[in-house]
Write an enzyme that holds these catalytic residues in place. Structure first.
Site, mmCIF file in Angstrom:
data_model
loop_
_atom_site.group_PDB
_atom_site.id
_atom_site.type_symbol
_atom_site.label_atom_id
_atom_site.label_comp_id
_atom_site.label_asym_id
_atom_site.label_seq_id
_atom_site.Cartn_x
_atom_site.Cartn_y
_atom_site.Cartn_z
ATOM 1 C CD GLU A 1 11.048 -8.580 0.114
ATOM 2 O OE1 GLU A 1 11.506 -7.848 0.797
ATOM 3 O OE2 GLU A 1 10.420 -8.711 -0.719
ATOM 4 C CB THR B 1 -4.157 -5.756 -10.686
ATOM 5 O OG1 THR B 1 -5.518 -5.063 -10.823
ATOM 6 C CG2 THR B 1 -4.451 -7.378 -10.180
ATOM 7 C CG HIS C 1 -1.693 2.188 -4.332
ATOM 8 N ND1 HIS C 1 -1.349 1.272 -5.282
ATOM 9 C CD2 HIS C 1 -0.996 2.494 -3.360
ATOM 10 C CE1 HIS C 1 -0.123 1.130 -4.622
ATOM 11 N NE2 HIS C 1 0.293 1.993 -3.554
ATOM 12 C CG ASN D 1 10.869 -0.116 2.903
ATOM 13 O OD1 ASN D 1 10.119 0.034 1.998
ATOM 14 N ND2 ASN D 1 11.773 -1.453 2.829
#
Ligand code: 8IG
Length: 283
Positions: A199, A99, A76, A241
């Site tokens: 997750e 952020t 980034h 993904n």
């Protein structure tokens, strides 16, 4: 102050708007632009999107602007750019990084760029991100419009009794404009988890059951702050993904960055065309 995390002054700890105005003053001075019309937040995989929007008039390191932080994620870019839309008298304020809530700096830090954009005059914000997809037909590298969101952070950028309506949070007219430049764009419901871990497969299954199509770690708090500020919001996710359990492969940040690079051209074109369409729609 004992903590080394907040960079705000004690005075601004109690007034996020004052901090946003202070930052906007710095941006106005350094960019020479009295106002910016559109704000663009670049997420994972969207880094090169600003280049096709137009000429960069000024580029400011985040760390020169009050309330901003250096980029926390590899890949980034920690700068704020002022870009002139090619062929138009319009300026886009491009945030090369954000952020994230998972950084632990608090919700105010997460939505600070949104409030700064509003203070710079922006009436539209384009929020981009990289995320996991729940629909197998969304191959890595597929951009998807955010139609609505589910905020699982259990936090809000609004403080006190500020009862903001979030019906049509993701402005229908802007989604229409996006589809006018790329008719193949699908739409989905974005579910924000806190992260920074991805997750579990059970959590992804839950996200699907409650109505989600995309899972990520950003965007919803920013969208809420943008709506509070009266802005129109366009959200575009890049599925980098398959979400955990959707595909048999484990998730890696390297894979995410690689999928972003591979999709850079399509995403860059898309953002540039959408920004142009927004400017021409407003004219
Ligand atoms: I890029 O699969 C990216 N960001 N929560 N889940 C969550 N965030 C992400 C994912 C993902 N991929």
């Amino acid at each position: 102050m004992s903590s080394d995390l907040p960079t705000t002054t004690a005075e601004h700890d109690s007034d996020p708007t004052a901090l946003a105005c202070e930052a906007a003053d710095v941006i106005t001075r350094r960019t020479g632009a009295e106002r910016h019309d559109i704000a663009l937040v670049l997420g994972s995989g969207w880094a090169s999107a600003a280049d096709l929007v137009g000429d960069t008039i000024a580029e400011i390191p985040n760390t020169d602007v009050p309330g901003f932080h250096p980029a926390a994620v590899p890949g980034h870019h920690g700068t704020i750019r002022s870009v002139r839309v090619s062929g138009h008298d319009a300026r886009v304020l491009v945030f090369g990084t954000r952020t994230h809530f998972y950084e632990g700096r608090g919700v105010r830090a997460v939505v600070h760029p949104v409030r700064v954009a509003a203070a710079c005059g922006a009436s539209t914000i384009v929020l981009t991100n990289g995320c996991g997809g729940l629909r197998p037909e969304w191959r890595p590298g597929t951009p998807v419009l955010i139609r609505d969101h589910i905020n699982l952070t259990a936090h809000s950028p609004l403080e006190g009794p500020t009862f903001v309506d979030l019906t049509d949070l993701y402005t229908p007219r802007l989604r229409e404009l996006a589809r006018s430049v790329d008719p193949g764009l699908d739409e989905g419901v974005y579910v924000q988890f806190r992260g920074p871990h991805y997750e579990t497969p059970a959590e992804v299954a839950m996200a699907g059951i409650i109505g989600g199509d995309l899972v990520g770690m950003s965007t919803t708090l920013e969208a809420i702050a943008a709506r509070e500020a009266g802005m129109d919001v366009l959200g575009i996710s890049l599925v980098t993904n398959a979400a955990a359990g959707i595909s048999p492969d484990p998730l890696s940040h390297a894979e995410v960055v690689a999928a972003g690079r591979a999709a850079a051209d399509r995403c860059g074109r898309l953002v540039a065309d959408v920004v142009r369409a927004i400017v021409e729609d407003a004219a």
